[in-house]
Design an enzyme around this catalytic site. Sequence first.
Site, PDB file in Angstrom:
ATOM      1  N   GLU A  93       0.862  -1.180   0.000  1.00  0.00           N
ATOM      2  CA  GLU A  93       0.000   0.000   0.000  1.00  0.00           C
ATOM      3  C   GLU A  93       0.906   1.240   0.000  1.00  0.00           C
ATOM      4  O   GLU A  93       1.913   1.281   0.709  1.00  0.00           O
ATOM      5  CB  GLU A  93      -0.817  -0.058   1.301  1.00  0.00           C
ATOM      6  CG  GLU A  93      -1.523   1.190   1.674  1.00  0.00           C
ATOM      7  CD  GLU A  93      -2.024   1.157   3.136  1.00  0.00           C
ATOM      8  OE1 GLU A  93      -2.774   2.066   3.494  1.00  0.00           O
ATOM      9  OE2 GLU A  93      -1.680   0.229   3.890  1.00  0.00           O
ATOM     10  N   ASP A 197      14.358  -4.107  13.048  1.00  0.00           N
ATOM     11  CA  ASP A 197      15.255  -3.137  12.379  1.00  0.00           C
ATOM     12  C   ASP A 197      14.698  -1.725  12.606  1.00  0.00           C
ATOM     13  O   ASP A 197      14.516  -0.955  11.668  1.00  0.00           O
ATOM     14  CB  ASP A 197      15.335  -3.466  10.880  1.00  0.00           C
ATOM     15  CG  ASP A 197      16.475  -2.718  10.181  1.00  0.00           C
ATOM     16  OD1 ASP A 197      17.284  -2.063  10.865  1.00  0.00           O
ATOM     17  OD2 ASP A 197      16.547  -2.796   8.930  1.00  0.00           O
TER      18      ASP A 197
END
Length: 293
Positions: A93, A197
């Site tokens: 998206e 991360d």
Amino acid sequence: MNWQVISEQIESATGQAFKVLSAHSLAGGDINSAYRLQACDKSYFIKLNSADLLAMFEAEFAGLQELARTQTVCVPAPVVCGQTAGHSFLVLEHIEFGCSSQATDRLLGQQLAQLHQQQQAYFGWHRDNTIGSTLQLNRKSDDWLTFWREQRLGMQLKLAAKNGYSGRLQASGERLYNDMAVLFDSYLPQPSLLHGDLWAGNAAVDKQGCPLVFDPACYYGDREADLAMTELFGGFSQDFYAAYQAVWPLDKGYAVRKTFYNLYHILNHLNLFGGGYLRQAESMLTMLLAEIN
Ligand code: ADP
């Protein structure tokens, strides 16, 4: 770039027509090239890399799905990933970014703590993934220290040796490898779902004021590892940390262990980008070994 294959894959994943009107290259990614693919009423965010790196995108896709399932942090919805003749690709998206505020910082802190409350019976994950472009192993383990020793610290030290970083780094690294249990004397990590991360470049706010995280390297591990990374390159506010701690306070030993966890990322940076990170890794090791002795 011929967008035909990708637009067909988007159509079959969404069940809706998607006729590409334009593709704009976007700046910012460290690893991949990124595009905004536009149709008349919809757009998608596309990451491209070489065809042999499909597994990297599959792992990112699975990570985004796993984060989304928790309904804690928001992520861009993963649409499809696959291969064309010359590339592997990931379609998400497309997000229009907005501005962060004290309220969005607080919300993200709270949501991250709620993410970390999603726990498993083991450390690791159902598949390996990548950290930067380095392979990150996630073989399941009942024991956090064994997991970290073998699949995080040991893995990066071995890679560093292969890359020619021997001598002091390896000698200090081996001492830490053997004695790291001291840092966990009075603390028992739990297997929390981690982003993996979480530096400031992988968090943002959309136009509606909803904080988002992306580009994960998920696994189940000690939540302190995620918090530590938010501090490594800065960019997260006191409001964020206060909101996190209000949901789930951190153990006081985190102050030392955050260096232990961030050593993994600095070693990874050394392995990816080279020499500048050597001194940083060595001084982190010196600090940690001083704590142990
Ligand atoms: P890389 O894996 O190459 O590091 P990232 O996933 O970090 O790529 O994305 C690179 C940049 O693209 C991000 O810093 C962010 O600004 C932007 N970005 C990431 N995901 C989206 C998205 N779904 N929609 C719009 N922009 C995005």
